[in-house]
Design a protein around this motif. Structure first.
Motif, short mmCIF file in Angstrom:
data_model
loop_
_atom_site.label_atom_id
_atom_site.label_comp_id
_atom_site.label_asym_id
_atom_site.label_seq_id
_atom_site.Cartn_x
_atom_site.Cartn_y
_atom_site.Cartn_z
N GLU A 193 -7.96 -0.27 -4.06
CA GLU A 193 -7.32 0.83 -3.35
C GLU A 193 -7.25 0.47 -1.86
O GLU A 193 -8.17 -0.17 -1.33
CB GLU A 193 -8.13 2.12 -3.53
N PRO A 194 -6.19 0.86 -1.17
CA PRO A 194 -6.05 0.54 0.25
C PRO A 194 -7.26 0.95 1.11
O PRO A 194 -7.59 0.26 2.07
CB PRO A 194 -4.79 1.30 0.67
N GLY A 195 -7.92 2.02 0.74
CA GLY A 195 -9.09 2.47 1.49
C GLY A 195 -10.29 1.55 1.35
O GLY A 195 -11.26 1.68 2.10
N HIS A 196 -10.23 0.62 0.42
CA HIS A 196 -11.33 -0.32 0.19
C HIS A 196 -11.02 -1.72 0.70
O HIS A 196 -11.79 -2.65 0.47
CB HIS A 196 -11.69 -0.37 -1.29
N ILE A 197 -9.91 -1.88 1.39
CA ILE A 197 -9.55 -3.18 1.96
C ILE A 197 -9.71 -3.09 3.47
O ILE A 197 -8.88 -2.50 4.17
CB ILE A 197 -8.11 -3.58 1.58
N GLN A 198 -10.80 -3.68 3.97
CA GLN A 198 -11.09 -3.65 5.41
C GLN A 198 -10.27 -4.72 6.12
O GLN A 198 -10.02 -5.80 5.59
CB GLN A 198 -12.56 -3.91 5.67
N MET A 199 -9.94 -4.44 7.34
CA MET A 199 -9.20 -5.41 8.14
C MET A 199 -10.05 -6.63 8.49
O MET A 199 -9.51 -7.70 8.72
CB MET A 199 -8.64 -4.75 9.41
N THR A 200 -11.36 -6.50 8.48
CA THR A 200 -12.20 -7.69 8.69
C THR A 200 -11.91 -8.73 7.62
O THR A 200 -11.80 -9.91 7.91
CB THR A 200 -13.70 -7.35 8.69
N THR A 201 -11.77 -8.28 6.39
CA THR A 201 -11.49 -9.19 5.28
C THR A 201 -10.14 -9.87 5.48
O THR A 201 -10.03 -11.10 5.39
CB THR A 201 -11.49 -8.42 3.93
N VAL A 202 -9.13 -9.09 5.75
CA VAL A 202 -7.78 -9.62 5.93
C VAL A 202 -7.74 -10.59 7.10
O VAL A 202 -7.19 -11.70 6.99
CB VAL A 202 -6.76 -8.48 6.13
N ALA A 210 0.83 -1.21 0.00
CA ALA A 210 0.00 0.00 0.00
C ALA A 210 0.86 1.26 0.00
O ALA A 210 0.43 2.31 -0.51
CB ALA A 210 -0.94 0.00 1.21
N LYS A 211 2.05 1.19 0.55
CA LYS A 211 2.93 2.36 0.64
C LYS A 211 3.71 2.62 -0.64
O LYS A 211 4.38 3.65 -0.76
CB LYS A 211 3.92 2.19 1.80
N GLN A 212 3.62 1.72 -1.60
CA GLN A 212 4.35 1.90 -2.85
C GLN A 212 3.76 3.09 -3.62
O GLN A 212 2.55 3.24 -3.72
CB GLN A 212 4.30 0.63 -3.71
N ASN A 248 -13.87 -0.67 10.86
CA ASN A 248 -13.59 0.76 10.71
C ASN A 248 -12.10 1.05 10.48
O ASN A 248 -11.67 2.20 10.59
CB ASN A 248 -14.10 1.53 11.92
N THR A 249 -11.35 0.01 10.18
CA THR A 249 -9.93 0.17 9.87
C THR A 249 -9.67 -0.43 8.50
O THR A 249 -10.02 -1.58 8.24
CB THR A 249 -9.04 -0.53 10.92
N THR A 250 -9.08 0.38 7.63
CA THR A 250 -8.73 -0.11 6.29
C THR A 250 -7.21 -0.16 6.16
O THR A 250 -6.48 0.37 7.01
CB THR A 250 -9.29 0.81 5.19
N LEU A 251 -6.76 -0.75 5.09
CA LEU A 251 -5.35 -0.79 4.81
C LEU A 251 -4.78 0.62 4.69
O LEU A 251 -3.65 0.88 5.10
CB LEU A 251 -5.09 -1.61 3.53
N ALA A 252 -5.57 1.54 4.17
CA ALA A 252 -5.11 2.93 4.07
C ALA A 252 -4.84 3.51 5.46
O ALA A 252 -3.86 4.26 5.63
CB ALA A 252 -6.16 3.78 3.35
N ASP A 253 -5.65 3.19 6.44
CA ASP A 253 -5.43 3.69 7.80
C ASP A 253 -4.10 3.21 8.36
O ASP A 253 -3.43 3.92 9.11
CB ASP A 253 -6.55 3.23 8.74
N LEU A 254 -3.72 1.99 8.01
CA LEU A 254 -2.49 1.41 8.54
C LEU A 254 -1.25 1.84 7.77
O LEU A 254 -0.14 1.73 8.27
CB LEU A 254 -2.58 -0.11 8.52
N SER A 255 -1.44 2.31 6.56
CA SER A 255 -0.29 2.64 5.72
C SER A 255 0.00 4.14 5.65
O SER A 255 0.91 4.56 4.95
CB SER A 255 -0.49 2.09 4.31
N TYR A 274 3.65 -9.01 -6.95
CA TYR A 274 2.30 -8.86 -6.41
C TYR A 274 1.92 -7.39 -6.31
O TYR A 274 2.76 -6.53 -6.11
CB TYR A 274 2.20 -9.51 -5.02
N TYR A 275 0.62 -7.15 -6.43
CA TYR A 275 0.09 -5.78 -6.32
C TYR A 275 -1.32 -5.85 -5.76
O TYR A 275 -1.99 -6.88 -5.82
CB TYR A 275 0.10 -5.08 -7.69
#
Length: 136
Positions: free
Chosen positions: A69-78, A17-19, A128-135, A64-65
């Protein structure tokens, strides 16, 4: 307790996500940058690919890519993909429910009551936490 599989999966996703570009990143680059065993990382990334979180490209310039978008990947899914059920006991799980053998009435069970609260609060955080929040 969080498994190493999930911990490393989150670290790899945050790295992707940080790339700055959305170009594929080789496993060896992620492995080295995040100090994760390459073989273990391959398994994790394959799970995320099979479940629509990641895409991959073979050959020169491959890797891998993120598919979303990171904002659409919820931590519940992961969490569910890598860790399994979010609930600590099966009798309160939303997706992996199982009745406890030793419990006659879940409505009267003290363990069930507290674990429902734990599940609900944990789900609230993950939803309420997405990959964007973590990155960021």
């Amino acid at each position: 307790m969080l498994s190493k599989k999930t911990k490393y999966g989150i670290k790899a996703l945050v790295f992707l996500a940080k790339q700055k570009t959305h170009k594929p990143v080789q496993i060896s680059v992620i492995s080295q940058s995040e100090n994760i065993s390459r073989k273990f990382l391959e398994s994790i990334l394959l799970t995320l690919k099979k479940n629509g979180v990641l895409g991959s490209k073979k050959g020169k310039g491959g890797g891998y890519y993120l598919l979303k978008e990171p904002g659409h990947i919820q931590m519940t899914t992961v969490m569910r993909l890598l860790e399994g059920p979010i609930a600590m006991v099966p009798c309160v799980s939303l997706n992996f429910y199982e009745k406890c053998d030793d419990c006659e009435d879940e409505n009267l069970c003290a363990v069930n009551k507290i674990m429902l609260k734990v599940r609900d609060n944990t789900l609230d955080i993950f939803k309420n936490t997405t990959l964007a929040d973590l990155s960021n």
